[in-house]
Scaffold this active site. Structure first.
Site, PDB file in Angstrom:
ATOM      1  N   TYR A 139       0.806  -1.214   0.000  1.00 11.46           N
ATOM      2  CA  TYR A 139       0.000   0.000   0.000  1.00 11.46           C
ATOM      3  C   TYR A 139       0.843   1.270   0.000  1.00 11.46           C
ATOM      4  CZ  TYR A 139      -4.038  -2.949   1.155  1.00 11.46           C
ATOM      5  OH  TYR A 139      -5.037  -3.891   1.143  1.00 11.46           O
ATOM      6  N   LYS A 185       2.991 -15.752   2.254  1.00 13.66           N
ATOM      7  CA  LYS A 185       3.026 -16.495   0.992  1.00 13.66           C
ATOM      8  C   LYS A 185       4.491 -16.763   0.665  1.00 13.66           C
ATOM      9  CE  LYS A 185       0.517 -18.281  -2.343  1.00 13.66           C
ATOM     10  NZ  LYS A 185      -0.298 -19.487  -2.074  1.00 13.66           N
ATOM     11  N   ASP A 217      -3.618 -18.473   1.702  1.00 19.85           N
ATOM     12  CA  ASP A 217      -4.782 -19.157   1.155  1.00 19.85           C
ATOM     13  C   ASP A 217      -5.285 -20.226   2.117  1.00 19.85           C
ATOM     14  OD1 ASP A 217      -2.339 -20.344   0.633  1.00 19.85           O
ATOM     15  OD2 ASP A 217      -2.834 -20.979  -1.399  1.00 19.85           O
ATOM     16  N   ASP A 241      -5.369  -6.941   5.782  1.00 16.37           N
ATOM     17  CA  ASP A 241      -6.558  -6.223   5.346  1.00 16.37           C
ATOM     18  C   ASP A 241      -7.648  -7.209   4.951  1.00 16.37           C
ATOM     19  OD1 ASP A 241      -8.341  -4.336   4.448  1.00 16.37           O
ATOM     20  OD2 ASP A 241      -7.054  -3.510   2.893  1.00 16.37           O
ATOM     21  N   ASP A 245     -11.104  -8.637   7.490  1.00 15.94           N
ATOM     22  CA  ASP A 245     -12.484  -8.472   7.042  1.00 15.94           C
ATOM     23  C   ASP A 245     -13.196  -9.809   6.911  1.00 15.94           C
ATOM     24  OD1 ASP A 245     -12.315  -5.773   7.046  1.00 15.94           O
ATOM     25  OD2 ASP A 245     -12.252  -5.511   4.878  1.00 15.94           O
TER      26      ASP A 245
END
Length: 346
Positions: A139, A185, A217, A241, A245
């Site tokens: 970001y 990852k 994942d 992030d 959620d």
């Protein structure tokens, strides 16, 4: 000297939520002799309307001087087209205050467990925290490029940024069930492999904490299939992030969940995770629990008053068990009714 709290009331339903949280804070403080002083400052859409920017210098200075910051929900359709966005103020205040760690708890209230889209049998004993790195990663990385035929985003993490968020996560795990899951990852990303190496360097300082590693994942599936596996999750900005959620679905309503953003200085910002709910504004229909729990977290972590935080959590649980619930969690109670009952149950 009273504890100084900066209050950023927010937009649409934000002020209503803030008033609910402060009402509970006043009640529990009067009962237990906790002294504090509230200073309100414009932020987000309110600040744009007043001075043309979401984070005025006066607001930032007030937050820097405060012992803790309470932020209600900001943004909404009024500021959705052109000009400054309220949400830009969030990035600015995080950077200005060095709020590099976002802490989001996921706890299932038994009284509303049937409101979750996940089966109650799966949710039993679910109580975990996601520790998300908040001020670096993809970001914020440079260079960035956006074109018709090619776009570029850069993910970069520096050792100091990773080490400080990892230590925050270890501290939380040490004080909870002593289990830390590193989500990444690492089979693809060099930044993830660096994260793992730094976790292994820090781990000897926390011998009581069990550490495991999980690809993002696999973690996203396990949060739904076996959420009770987790105690503390630590992960980077992007993965955090998304996963936070996803985890927010488990309690059955975004209106139940608070969060903390904290920095190296020890200063922290407390806020609900959901938006400003424009369609519910000024109708006495908003769920106040996320804001009240933000107050509870503030008392627990910024002011070390776990006794007051525990009283609030017990009062919330008792209120829900009595069937006093807003529409989002299957009830018919108004905001004011729920607040009054929580205060009564303190």
């Amino acid at each position: 000297m009273p504890n100084r709290i900066a209050a950023l009331y927010g937009d649409y339903s934000g002020p209503e939520m803030m008033r609910a949280g402060l009402a509970v804070l006043k009640a529990v403080s009067q009962k237990n002799g906790f002294e504090y002083q509230i200073e309100a400052y414009p932020f987000g859409g309110e600040a744009i309307d007043q001075v043309g920017e979401p984070l005025p210098d006066q607001t930032l200075a007030g937050c820097q001087a405060a012992d803790a910051i309470l932020l209600s929900a900001i943004g909404g359709p009024k500021w959705s087209v052109g000009g400054q966005s309220p949400e830009a103020g969030l990035l600015k205040i995080r950077q200005a205050l060095g709020l590099f760690a976002n802490i989001r708890p996921t706890h299932i209230d038994q009284a509303i467990i049937d409101q979750s889209p996940v089966k109650a049998s799966v949710l039993e004993n679910t109580d975990f925290v996601i520790v998300r790195e908040l001020t670096s990663g993809i970001y914020f990385g440079q260079p960035r490029e956006e074109g018709i035929d090619q776009a570029l985003d850069t993910t970069i993490y520096r050792r100091a940024e990773v080490e400080r968020i990892v230590r925050v996560a270890f501290e939380y795990a040490k004080g909870r069930q002593q289990h830390l899951t590193v989500v990444d990852k690492a089979n693809v990303l060099a930044t993830s492999r660096m994260w793992r190496a730094i976790v292994k360097e820090v781990q000897p300082a926390y011998p009581e904490v069990e550490v495991d590693y999980m690809y993002v994942d696999a973690a996203s599936m396990k949060i739904i299939a076996e959420p009770s596996f987790f105690d503390v999750i630590v992960t980077d900005n992007l993965f955090g992030d998304i996963l936070s959620d996803e985890a927010a679905v488990l309690p059955g309503s975004l209106g139940m969940i608070p969060s903390i953003s904290q920095g190296a200085s020890g200063k922290a910002l407390y806020e609900p995770i959901h938006g400003s709910a424009p369609t519910l504004a000024n109708q006495d229909r908003i769920n106040p629990i996320s804001m009240i729990r933000s107050v509870s977290l503030m008392l627990r972590y910024s002011f070390e008053r776990a006794d007051l935080a525990d009283q609030i959590e017990v009062a919330i649980a008792k209120t829900l068990s009595q069937g006093i619930m807003t529409a989002d969690i299957g009830g018919q109670a108004k905001t004011s009714e729920m607040v009054s009952k929580i205060i009564q149950n303190l």
